[in-house]
Scaffold this motif. Structure first.
Motif, PDB file in Angstrom:
ATOM      1  N   GLN A  45     -73.982  56.134  56.759  1.00  0.00           N
ATOM      2  CA  GLN A  45     -73.501  54.724  57.342  1.00  0.00           C
ATOM      3  C   GLN A  45     -72.880  54.084  56.376  1.00  0.00           C
ATOM      4  N   ARG A  46     -73.081  53.983  55.131  1.00  0.00           N
ATOM      5  CA  ARG A  46     -72.189  53.277  54.192  1.00  0.00           C
ATOM      6  C   ARG A  46     -70.758  53.883  54.125  1.00  0.00           C
ATOM      7  N   ALA A  47     -70.621  55.323  54.021  1.00  0.00           N
ATOM      8  CA  ALA A  47     -69.406  55.728  54.437  1.00  0.00           C
ATOM      9  C   ALA A  47     -68.786  55.396  55.579  1.00  0.00           C
ATOM     10  N   GLU A  48     -69.452  55.298  56.777  1.00  0.00           N
ATOM     11  CA  GLU A  48     -68.599  54.870  58.081  1.00  0.00           C
ATOM     12  C   GLU A  48     -68.208  53.350  57.712  1.00  0.00           C
ATOM     13  N   ASP A  49     -69.074  52.534  57.181  1.00  0.00           N
ATOM     14  CA  ASP A  49     -68.564  51.081  56.901  1.00  0.00           C
ATOM     15  C   ASP A  49     -67.311  51.213  55.960  1.00  0.00           C
ATOM     16  N   LEU A  50     -67.419  51.791  55.061  1.00  0.00           N
ATOM     17  CA  LEU A  50     -66.497  51.962  53.988  1.00  0.00           C
ATOM     18  C   LEU A  50     -64.897  52.339  54.821  1.00  0.00           C
ATOM     19  N   VAL A  51     -65.005  53.571  55.396  1.00  0.00           N
ATOM     20  CA  VAL A  51     -63.865  53.745  56.353  1.00  0.00           C
ATOM     21  C   VAL A  51     -63.420  52.564  57.306  1.00  0.00           C
ATOM     22  N   GLN A  52     -64.362  52.052  57.853  1.00  0.00           N
ATOM     23  CA  GLN A  52     -64.034  51.163  58.708  1.00  0.00           C
ATOM     24  C   GLN A  52     -63.379  49.716  57.970  1.00  0.00           C
ATOM     25  N   GLU A  53     -63.865  49.600  56.990  1.00  0.00           N
ATOM     26  CA  GLU A  53     -63.320  48.357  55.975  1.00  0.00           C
ATOM     27  C   GLU A  53     -61.958  48.719  55.382  1.00  0.00           C
ATOM     28  N   THR A  54     -61.821  49.837  54.923  1.00  0.00           N
ATOM     29  CA  THR A  54     -60.491  50.293  54.651  1.00  0.00           C
ATOM     30  C   THR A  54     -59.327  50.368  55.747  1.00  0.00           C
ATOM     31  N   LEU A  55     -59.781  50.708  56.902  1.00  0.00           N
ATOM     32  CA  LEU A  55     -58.753  50.927  58.126  1.00  0.00           C
ATOM     33  C   LEU A  55     -58.504  49.255  58.241  1.00  0.00           C
ATOM     34  N   LEU A  56     -59.382  48.477  58.326  1.00  0.00           N
ATOM     35  CA  LEU A  56     -59.212  46.998  58.373  1.00  0.00           C
ATOM     36  C   LEU A  56     -58.154  46.494  57.611  1.00  0.00           C
ATOM     37  N   ARG A  57     -58.473  46.811  56.371  1.00  0.00           N
ATOM     38  CA  ARG A  57     -57.369  46.376  55.131  1.00  0.00           C
ATOM     39  C   ARG A  57     -56.042  46.890  55.547  1.00  0.00           C
ATOM     40  N   ALA A  58     -56.029  48.210  55.927  1.00  0.00           N
ATOM     41  CA  ALA A  58     -54.720  48.782  56.222  1.00  0.00           C
ATOM     42  C   ALA A  58     -54.014  47.964  57.370  1.00  0.00           C
ATOM     43  N   TRP A  59     -54.821  47.701  58.376  1.00  0.00           N
ATOM     44  CA  TRP A  59     -54.351  46.859  59.702  1.00  0.00           C
ATOM     45  C   TRP A  59     -53.940  45.536  59.245  1.00  0.00           C
ATOM     46  N   ARG A  60     -54.441  44.935  58.010  1.00  0.00           N
ATOM     47  CA  ARG A  60     -54.172  43.495  57.643  1.00  0.00           C
ATOM     48  C   ARG A  60     -52.892  43.562  56.940  1.00  0.00           C
ATOM     49  N   HIS A  61     -52.477  44.659  56.123  1.00  0.00           N
ATOM     50  CA  HIS A  61     -51.673  44.941  55.295  1.00  0.00           C
ATOM     51  C   HIS A  61     -50.787  46.097  55.703  1.00  0.00           C
ATOM     52  N   PRO A  62     -49.988  45.875  56.913  1.00  0.00           N
ATOM     53  CA  PRO A  62     -49.326  46.936  57.355  1.00  0.00           C
ATOM     54  C   PRO A  62     -48.140  47.453  55.942  1.00  0.00           C
ATOM     55  N   GLU A  63     -47.675  46.272  55.378  1.00  0.00           N
ATOM     56  CA  GLU A  63     -46.538  46.580  54.516  1.00  0.00           C
ATOM     57  C   GLU A  63     -47.037  47.844  53.402  1.00  0.00           C
ATOM     58  N   ALA A  64     -48.459  47.777  53.127  1.00  0.00           N
ATOM     59  CA  ALA A  64     -48.880  48.924  52.264  1.00  0.00           C
ATOM     60  C   ALA A  64     -48.776  50.287  52.722  1.00  0.00           C
ATOM     61  N   LEU A  65     -48.560  50.598  54.009  1.00  0.00           N
ATOM     62  CA  LEU A  65     -48.459  51.723  54.646  1.00  0.00           C
ATOM     63  C   LEU A  65     -47.140  52.398  55.087  1.00  0.00           C
ATOM     64  N   ASP A  66     -46.162  51.339  54.564  1.00  0.00           N
ATOM     65  CA  ASP A  66     -44.889  51.852  54.541  1.00  0.00           C
ATOM     66  C   ASP A  66     -44.412  53.222  53.757  1.00  0.00           C
ATOM     67  N   PRO A  67     -44.109  54.186  54.333  1.00  0.00           N
ATOM     68  CA  PRO A  67     -43.726  55.487  53.531  1.00  0.00           C
ATOM     69  C   PRO A  67     -42.927  55.325  52.378  1.00  0.00           C
ATOM     70  N   ASP A  68     -42.156  54.195  52.278  1.00  0.00           N
ATOM     71  CA  ASP A  68     -41.214  54.061  51.251  1.00  0.00           C
ATOM     72  C   ASP A  68     -41.611  53.563  50.120  1.00  0.00           C
ATOM     73  N   ARG A  69     -42.888  53.087  50.293  1.00  0.00           N
ATOM     74  CA  ARG A  69     -43.617  52.391  49.044  1.00  0.00           C
ATOM     75  C   ARG A  69     -44.481  53.527  48.571  1.00  0.00           C
ATOM     76  N   GLY A  70     -44.777  54.611  49.140  1.00  0.00           N
ATOM     77  CA  GLY A  70     -45.765  55.463  48.631  1.00  0.00           C
ATOM     78  C   GLY A  70     -46.484  56.345  49.660  1.00  0.00           C
ATOM     79  N   SER A  71     -47.427  57.228  49.164  1.00  0.00           N
ATOM     80  CA  SER A  71     -48.168  57.741  49.890  1.00  0.00           C
ATOM     81  C   SER A  71     -49.335  57.023  50.873  1.00  0.00           C
ATOM     82  N   VAL A  72     -49.379  56.967  52.226  1.00  0.00           N
ATOM     83  CA  VAL A  72     -50.346  56.480  52.778  1.00  0.00           C
ATOM     84  C   VAL A  72     -51.906  56.759  52.480  1.00  0.00           C
TER      85      VAL A  72
END
Length: 159
Positions: A22-49
């Motif tokens: 349960q905590r792992a699922e919550d952690l994944v959900q929060e991580t993906l939410l952060r990724a959605w809120r910060h799409p600039e961090a997922l730019d392949p030019d900035r590094g490994s997603v």
């Protein structure tokens, strides 16, 4: 993104929370939410997603542990529990992050760091191999470490 990294991220989160699904699922959900809120961090030019996702999940797990440790109703320990790990995931993520950061440095800065830190050479040995005076190796090392720190900050690894 979830299709590419979801399984690996969930496995990493599961290790971070000692198998609590349960905590792992919550952690994944929060991580993906952060990724959605910060799409600039997922730019392949900035590094490994994946490295960014793993680092964010680890930081969220630590923050969660800290929040739980200050609650009166819960048992508080003085040490952060180490995640159950049968593999070298954290070291692999760190290696990816460092390799990405080094790739963003100028070639002369990268060379001096590789010679002095990864090859374990002295200033004199590095100077000989690079064909520059020892003072140049010292100054390049100083500026290379400063640049590396800035790159890691840009990547969100350090503050």
């Amino acid at each position: 993104m979830f299709a590419d990294h979801g399984d690996a991220l969930y496995a990493h989160a599961l290790r971070l929370v000692s198998g609590d699904r349960q905590r792992a699922e919550d952690l994944v959900q929060e991580t993906l939410l952060r990724a959605w809120r910060h799409p600039e961090a997922l730019d392949p030019d900035r590094g490994s997603v994946r490295a960014w996702l793993f680092t964010t999940a680890r930081n969220l797990a630590i923050d969660s542990w800290r929040r739980r440790s200050v609650r009166v109703a819960e048992v508080v320990t003085d040490t952060l529990p180490e995640p159950v790990s049968d593999d070298e995931t954290d070291r692999t993520v760190e290696a990816w992050l460092i390799a990405e950061a080094l790739s963003r440095l100028s070639p002369v800065h990268r060379q001096v760091l590789v010679e002095c830190f990864y090859q374990g050479r002295s200033v004199a040995e590095a100077a000989s191999r690079l064909g520059v005076p020892p003072g140049t190796v010292k100054s390049r090392t100083h500026y290379a470490l400063r640049s590396l720190r800035l790159v890691l900050e840009e990547m969100g690894v350090t503050q």
